[in-house]
Each structure stands twice: as structure tokens, then as C-alpha cells.
Scaffold this motif. Structure first.
Motif, PDB file in Angstrom:
ATOM      1  N   GLY A  10      -0.037  22.955  20.368  1.00  0.00           N
ATOM      2  CA  GLY A  10      -0.710  22.881  19.080  1.00  0.00           C
ATOM      3  C   GLY A  10       0.131  22.332  17.955  1.00  0.00           C
ATOM      4  N   ASN A  11       1.298  21.756  18.255  1.00  0.00           N
ATOM      5  CA  ASN A  11       2.112  21.197  17.164  1.00  0.00           C
ATOM      6  C   ASN A  11       1.553  19.829  16.747  1.00  0.00           C
ATOM      7  OD1 ASN A  11       2.995  19.408  19.140  1.00  0.00           O
ATOM      8  ND2 ASN A  11       5.159  19.830  18.844  1.00  0.00           N
ATOM      9  N   SER A  12       2.218  19.172  15.820  1.00  0.00           N
ATOM     10  CA  SER A  12       1.692  17.907  15.289  1.00  0.00           C
ATOM     11  C   SER A  12       1.564  16.857  16.378  1.00  0.00           C
ATOM     12  CB  SER A  12       2.587  17.397  14.155  1.00  0.00           C
ATOM     13  OG  SER A  12       3.907  17.137  14.629  1.00  0.00           O
ATOM     14  N   ALA A  13       2.500  16.857  17.332  1.00  0.00           N
ATOM     15  CA  ALA A  13       2.429  15.881  18.418  1.00  0.00           C
ATOM     16  C   ALA A  13       1.193  16.097  19.271  1.00  0.00           C
ATOM     17  CB  ALA A  13       3.691  15.978  19.287  1.00  0.00           C
ATOM     18  N   ASP A  14       0.855  17.357  19.537  1.00  0.00           N
ATOM     19  CA  ASP A  14      -0.359  17.659  20.302  1.00  0.00           C
ATOM     20  C   ASP A  14      -1.604  17.194  19.553  1.00  0.00           C
ATOM     21  OD1 ASP A  14       0.496  18.677  22.684  1.00  0.00           O
ATOM     22  OD2 ASP A  14       0.161  20.776  22.194  1.00  0.00           O
ATOM     23  N   VAL A  15      -1.625  17.413  18.249  1.00  0.00           N
ATOM     24  CA  VAL A  15      -2.797  17.017  17.462  1.00  0.00           C
ATOM     25  C   VAL A  15      -3.024  15.514  17.576  1.00  0.00           C
ATOM     26  CG1 VAL A  15      -3.818  16.907  15.155  1.00  0.00           C
ATOM     27  CG2 VAL A  15      -2.535  18.948  15.855  1.00  0.00           C
ATOM     28  N   VAL A  16      -1.964  14.734  17.374  1.00  0.00           N
ATOM     29  CA  VAL A  16      -2.093  13.278  17.449  1.00  0.00           C
ATOM     30  C   VAL A  16      -2.465  12.850  18.859  1.00  0.00           C
ATOM     31  CG1 VAL A  16      -0.857  11.092  17.227  1.00  0.00           C
ATOM     32  CG2 VAL A  16      -0.505  12.904  15.537  1.00  0.00           C
ATOM     33  N   LYS A  17      -1.745  13.362  19.846  1.00  0.00           N
ATOM     34  CA  LYS A  17      -1.995  12.981  21.242  1.00  0.00           C
ATOM     35  C   LYS A  17      -3.437  13.272  21.640  1.00  0.00           C
ATOM     36  CE  LYS A  17      -0.233  15.797  24.198  1.00  0.00           C
ATOM     37  NZ  LYS A  17       0.832  16.508  24.910  1.00  0.00           N
ATOM     38  N   HIS A  18      -3.915  14.462  21.317  1.00  0.00           N
ATOM     39  CA  HIS A  18      -5.248  14.847  21.782  1.00  0.00           C
ATOM     40  C   HIS A  18      -6.355  14.173  20.978  1.00  0.00           C
ATOM     41  CE1 HIS A  18      -3.163  18.550  23.637  1.00  0.00           C
ATOM     42  NE2 HIS A  18      -3.308  17.602  24.531  1.00  0.00           N
ATOM     43  N   ALA A  19      -6.160  13.998  19.686  1.00  0.00           N
ATOM     44  CA  ALA A  19      -7.163  13.282  18.888  1.00  0.00           C
ATOM     45  C   ALA A  19      -7.294  11.837  19.357  1.00  0.00           C
ATOM     46  CB  ALA A  19      -6.803  13.334  17.407  1.00  0.00           C
ATOM     47  N   VAL A  20      -6.170  11.193  19.642  1.00  0.00           N
ATOM     48  CA  VAL A  20      -6.188   9.800  20.109  1.00  0.00           C
ATOM     49  C   VAL A  20      -6.778   9.720  21.516  1.00  0.00           C
ATOM     50  CG1 VAL A  20      -4.703   7.875  20.806  1.00  0.00           C
ATOM     51  CG2 VAL A  20      -4.308   9.036  18.627  1.00  0.00           C
ATOM     52  N   LEU A  21      -6.429  10.684  22.374  1.00  0.00           N
ATOM     53  CA  LEU A  21      -6.942  10.682  23.739  1.00  0.00           C
ATOM     54  C   LEU A  21      -8.465  10.841  23.760  1.00  0.00           C
ATOM     55  CD1 LEU A  21      -5.949  10.503  26.656  1.00  0.00           C
ATOM     56  CD2 LEU A  21      -5.715  13.000  26.657  1.00  0.00           C
ATOM     57  N   ILE A  22      -8.985  11.722  22.923  1.00  0.00           N
ATOM     58  CA  ILE A  22     -10.442  11.897  22.827  1.00  0.00           C
ATOM     59  C   ILE A  22     -11.100  10.588  22.405  1.00  0.00           C
ATOM     60  CG2 ILE A  22     -12.281  13.037  21.507  1.00  0.00           C
ATOM     61  CD1 ILE A  22     -10.391  15.513  21.390  1.00  0.00           C
ATOM     62  N   ALA A  23     -10.543   9.938  21.384  1.00  0.00           N
ATOM     63  CA  ALA A  23     -11.111   8.674  20.903  1.00  0.00           C
ATOM     64  C   ALA A  23     -11.057   7.602  21.987  1.00  0.00           C
ATOM     65  CB  ALA A  23     -10.360   8.205  19.656  1.00  0.00           C
ATOM     66  N   LEU A  24      -9.978   7.574  22.752  1.00  0.00           N
ATOM     67  CA  LEU A  24      -9.822   6.578  23.809  1.00  0.00           C
ATOM     68  C   LEU A  24     -10.873   6.767  24.907  1.00  0.00           C
ATOM     69  CD1 LEU A  24      -8.139   4.323  25.227  1.00  0.00           C
ATOM     70  CD2 LEU A  24      -6.781   6.167  26.237  1.00  0.00           C
ATOM     71  N   VAL A  25     -11.011   7.997  25.393  1.00  0.00           N
ATOM     72  CA  VAL A  25     -11.966   8.248  26.474  1.00  0.00           C
ATOM     73  C   VAL A  25     -13.395   7.992  26.006  1.00  0.00           C
ATOM     74  CG1 VAL A  25     -12.897  10.007  28.033  1.00  0.00           C
ATOM     75  CG2 VAL A  25     -10.425   9.852  27.665  1.00  0.00           C
ATOM     76  N   LYS A  26     -13.719   8.404  24.795  1.00  0.00           N
ATOM     77  CA  LYS A  26     -15.068   8.166  24.270  1.00  0.00           C
ATOM     78  C   LYS A  26     -15.358   6.664  24.149  1.00  0.00           C
ATOM     79  CE  LYS A  26     -16.085  12.460  21.805  1.00  0.00           C
ATOM     80  NZ  LYS A  26     -17.472  12.605  22.266  1.00  0.00           N
ATOM     81  N   ALA A  27     -14.357   5.889  23.780  1.00  0.00           N
ATOM     82  CA  ALA A  27     -14.549   4.439  23.703  1.00  0.00           C
ATOM     83  C   ALA A  27     -14.805   3.853  25.088  1.00  0.00           C
ATOM     84  CB  ALA A  27     -13.325   3.781  23.064  1.00  0.00           C
ATOM     85  N   LEU A  28     -14.081   4.329  26.092  1.00  0.00           N
ATOM     86  CA  LEU A  28     -14.287   3.852  27.452  1.00  0.00           C
ATOM     87  C   LEU A  28     -15.655   4.267  27.984  1.00  0.00           C
ATOM     88  CD1 LEU A  28     -10.739   4.621  28.856  1.00  0.00           C
ATOM     89  CD2 LEU A  28     -11.779   2.357  28.769  1.00  0.00           C
ATOM     90  N   GLN A  29     -16.140   5.409  27.535  1.00  0.00           N
ATOM     91  CA  GLN A  29     -17.425   5.914  28.027  1.00  0.00           C
ATOM     92  C   GLN A  29     -18.625   5.241  27.372  1.00  0.00           C
ATOM     93  OE1 GLN A  29     -16.778  10.118  27.412  1.00  0.00           O
ATOM     94  NE2 GLN A  29     -16.239  10.451  29.554  1.00  0.00           N
ATOM     95  N   ARG A  30     -18.386   4.282  26.512  1.00  0.00           N
ATOM     96  CA  ARG A  30     -19.499   3.485  26.006  1.00  0.00           C
ATOM     97  C   ARG A  30     -20.135   2.660  27.124  1.00  0.00           C
ATOM     98  NH1 ARG A  30     -17.957   1.225  19.953  1.00  0.00           N
ATOM     99  NH2 ARG A  30     -17.258   3.224  19.076  1.00  0.00           N
ATOM    100  N   LYS A  31     -19.368   2.427  28.191  1.00  0.00           N
ATOM    101  CA  LYS A  31     -19.910   1.786  29.377  1.00  0.00           C
ATOM    102  C   LYS A  31     -20.258   2.869  30.392  1.00  0.00           C
ATOM    103  CE  LYS A  31     -17.311  -2.535  28.861  1.00  0.00           C
ATOM    104  NZ  LYS A  31     -16.344  -3.461  29.497  1.00  0.00           N
ATOM    105  N   PRO A  32     -21.342   2.713  31.143  1.00  0.00           N
ATOM    106  CA  PRO A  32     -21.785   3.780  32.040  1.00  0.00           C
ATOM    107  C   PRO A  32     -20.973   3.930  33.315  1.00  0.00           C
ATOM    108  CG  PRO A  32     -23.250   1.886  32.215  1.00  0.00           C
ATOM    109  CD  PRO A  32     -22.290   1.584  31.097  1.00  0.00           C
ATOM    110  N   SER A  33     -20.183   2.932  33.710  1.00  0.00           N
ATOM    111  CA  SER A  33     -19.474   3.007  34.987  1.00  0.00           C
ATOM    112  C   SER A  33     -18.465   4.157  34.984  1.00  0.00           C
ATOM    113  CB  SER A  33     -18.761   1.687  35.282  1.00  0.00           C
ATOM    114  OG  SER A  33     -17.861   1.349  34.250  1.00  0.00           O
ATOM    115  N   ALA A  34     -18.240   4.717  36.167  1.00  0.00           N
ATOM    116  CA  ALA A  34     -17.442   5.934  36.311  1.00  0.00           C
ATOM    117  C   ALA A  34     -15.976   5.715  35.946  1.00  0.00           C
ATOM    118  CB  ALA A  34     -17.553   6.440  37.740  1.00  0.00           C
ATOM    119  N   LEU A  35     -15.357   6.793  35.451  1.00  0.00           N
ATOM    120  CA  LEU A  35     -13.942   6.813  35.097  1.00  0.00           C
ATOM    121  C   LEU A  35     -13.213   7.843  35.956  1.00  0.00           C
ATOM    122  CD1 LEU A  35     -13.959   6.966  31.181  1.00  0.00           C
ATOM    123  CD2 LEU A  35     -12.986   5.108  32.547  1.00  0.00           C
TER     124      LEU A  35
END
Length: 277
Positions: A10-35
Motif C-alpha cells: 500500500g505504499n506510493s509505489a504500490d499505488v502507482v503500479k496498481h493504478a497503471v496496471l488497471i489502466a493497462l489491462v482495461k485498455a487491452l480489454q477494449r478488444k474481445p480476444s482473450a488475455l
């Protein structure tokens, strides 16, 4: 540098890492093909912020607590991910590691593969992921990284988040990434790292640049306005082959994170730049 997950949950590094990771996966999921989502250094999966390891450092106060108190809508997905493992949005007892966050993002067609070599952490990871469809391995992270490539699904993401306990950690990452690119040149790879010594980090970036990877994005979060010698100064992420939608939407997210996490008396910096422009 020892960066065992439980001490820094939960430190600042976790916040950045997880916020960016969520945004990355959501961007990839704009396409329906499996990940296929692969976490090579998965840790325990879920962390008790009231436990002795987290309390020993108290780093969550300057990380997740700041992000939860910030009302910026760009941090909404991150706040929701943290709230989902707690009783409600007002309570913060547990912190989700990358495995639990990735599990929240899975669609029916997606696959989650987790790896943790440390035996005690691997047991905790299996408990944390009980009821999910995640496959949990207990192998050398770099061997697993290559063994899982190319992914069986059309697309995939490999998350590499080591504790940097070994002096050759960066060299192993560089060598394994080079080999992974030969097997899976179109895949997405995310590599987390702590920032302590600017000169040493620049030398590592120069070695990574020599790999000649065309789409190699570097995100850096420096907490302080001037380097603080001998201490943790921030963290960063390398992202190989980021999708266009993610890269385009990144600047406002990074600014929201910088604002939320800036230590008192410091503005800090958050940058995203291509390693090979």
C-alpha cells in the motif's frame, strides 16, 4: 535492496503500479480476444495493513491512504479495487496485491497465472486466491517467464515485480526480457523497479535501450524535488508494447497520481517517455 511485498504493501509505489496496471489491462480489454495475465513474482496476494510487517514501515499512510482520500475520478478504478477486498469504502484493513487486482479484472475468456517462489508466501498466495480461477506456481520467476511464452491466448501481459534482493536482479531481468522478445515480440511486459540511485538506474536504462525494443515505455515517479541519498526515492515501470489507448490516456492519470502522492513540502515528478524515441 530488499523490497519484500509485505513490508511495503500500500505504499506510493504500490499505488502507482496498481493504478497503471488497471489502466493497462482495461485498455487491452477494449478488444474481445482473450488475455493471459502472468505475474512472475506474485507475493502473498493480500496484505494485512495492521500486521507487524506493514506497521513496521507505516508506508501505507503515504500511499493508499492518500489515494483513497483524493477525490480525483481518474483514481476511481484504483480506489474501487482496494475497497473490494475490504468491508466497505470507509474501512481499510487489507491491501490487494497484483494477483487480487488482476483477478478482479478477469473476463470469462481471460486466464490468470501466478508464480511465487518463496514457500511461505506461496502458501499465503494460494489462500488469498481461493475461489478464483488462477493457476498458482512455485517456480523460479525467470524460468517461468520464458516457459509460459508464447501465451496460449492471442494476447497477454507479463508482470515482473521482484524484491530486488539479489545483486544480479537487473541483469537477470535484462537477459530474460531479451529472450522473451525473441519468443514473443508482440506481447506486453510490465517491469516494476524501485528508484534509489539515479546514476545506477541510468546505467540499467542504457542496457535496456541496447535491446532495441521499438515500443518501450518508461514511467518514473520521483517522490522528492531533489534526490535523497541512500533512501528510497520512488519507483518506476517499464512497459513493453503498451496499447495505443493506454499510452494516450496515461498523462492525466500520472498527474492525478503525482498530486495525490506528493510528500509534504515536495511537488515530485511523474514522467512517461519512450526508451527508444
Amino acid at each position: 535492496m530488499n523490497y519484500r511485498h509485505s513490508f511495503h504493501a500500500g505504499n506510493s509505489a504500490d499505488v502507482v503500479k496498481h493504478a497503471v496496471l488497471i489502466a493497462l489491462v482495461k485498455a487491452l480489454q477494449r478488444k474481445p480476444s482473450a488475455l493471459t495475465l502472468i505475474d512472475t513474482h506474485a507475493g502473498c496476494g493480500l496484505y494485512d495493513l495492521g500486521g507487524p510487517d506493514a506497521l513496521r514501515t507505516g508506508e501505507a499512510a503515504q500511499g493508499v491512504l492518500r489515494a483513497l482520500a483524493d477525490a480525483d475520478p481518474l483514481l476511481g478504478d484504483y480506489r474501487a479495487a482496494v475497497a473490494s477486498v475490504n468491508e466497505g469504502p470507509e474501512e481499510l484493513r487489507l491491501y490487494p496485491g497484483s494477483p487480487r487486482i488482476l483477478a478482479q479484472l478477469l473476463r470469462e475468456q481471460d486466464v490468470l497465472i501466478l508464480n511465487e517462489k518463496h514457500p511461505e508466501d506461496a502458501q499465503a498466495l494460494r489462500r488469498a486466491m481461493r475461489g478464483s480461477n488462477a493457476a498458482v506456481h512455485e517456480r523460479d520467476a525467470y524460468e517461468l517467464w520464458l516457459a509460459m511464452l508464447p501465451t496460449r491466448t492471442p494476447r497477454g501481459v507479463v508482470v515482473v515485480d521482484p524484491p530486488y534482493e539479489q545483486t544480479d536482479e537487473r541483469a537477470r531481468i535484462t537477459a530474460t526480457l531479451a529472450a522473451a522478445q525473441r519468443k514473443w515480440s508482440h506481447g506486453v511486459t510490465v517491469i516494476w523497479y524501485p528508484l534509489k540511485d539515479r546514476a545506477a538506474h541510468q546505467r540499467w536504462k542504457d542496457k535496456l535501450r541496447q535491446l532495441g525494443i521499438p515500443k518501450f515505455l518508461n514511467i518514473e515517479h520521483w517522490l522528492y524535488d531533489a534526490d535523497q541519498p541512500g533512501i528510497y526515492n520512488g519507483a518506476g515501470l517499464f512497459v513493453v508494447n503498451p496499447p495505443y489507448a493506454f499510452a494516450q490516456g496515461l498523462p492525466p492519470l500520472l498527474e492525478a497520481l503525482r498530486t495525490a502522492l506528493a510528500p509534504e513540502g515536495h511537488r515530485g515528478t511523474m514522467t512517461a517517455a519512450w526508451l527508444n524515441p
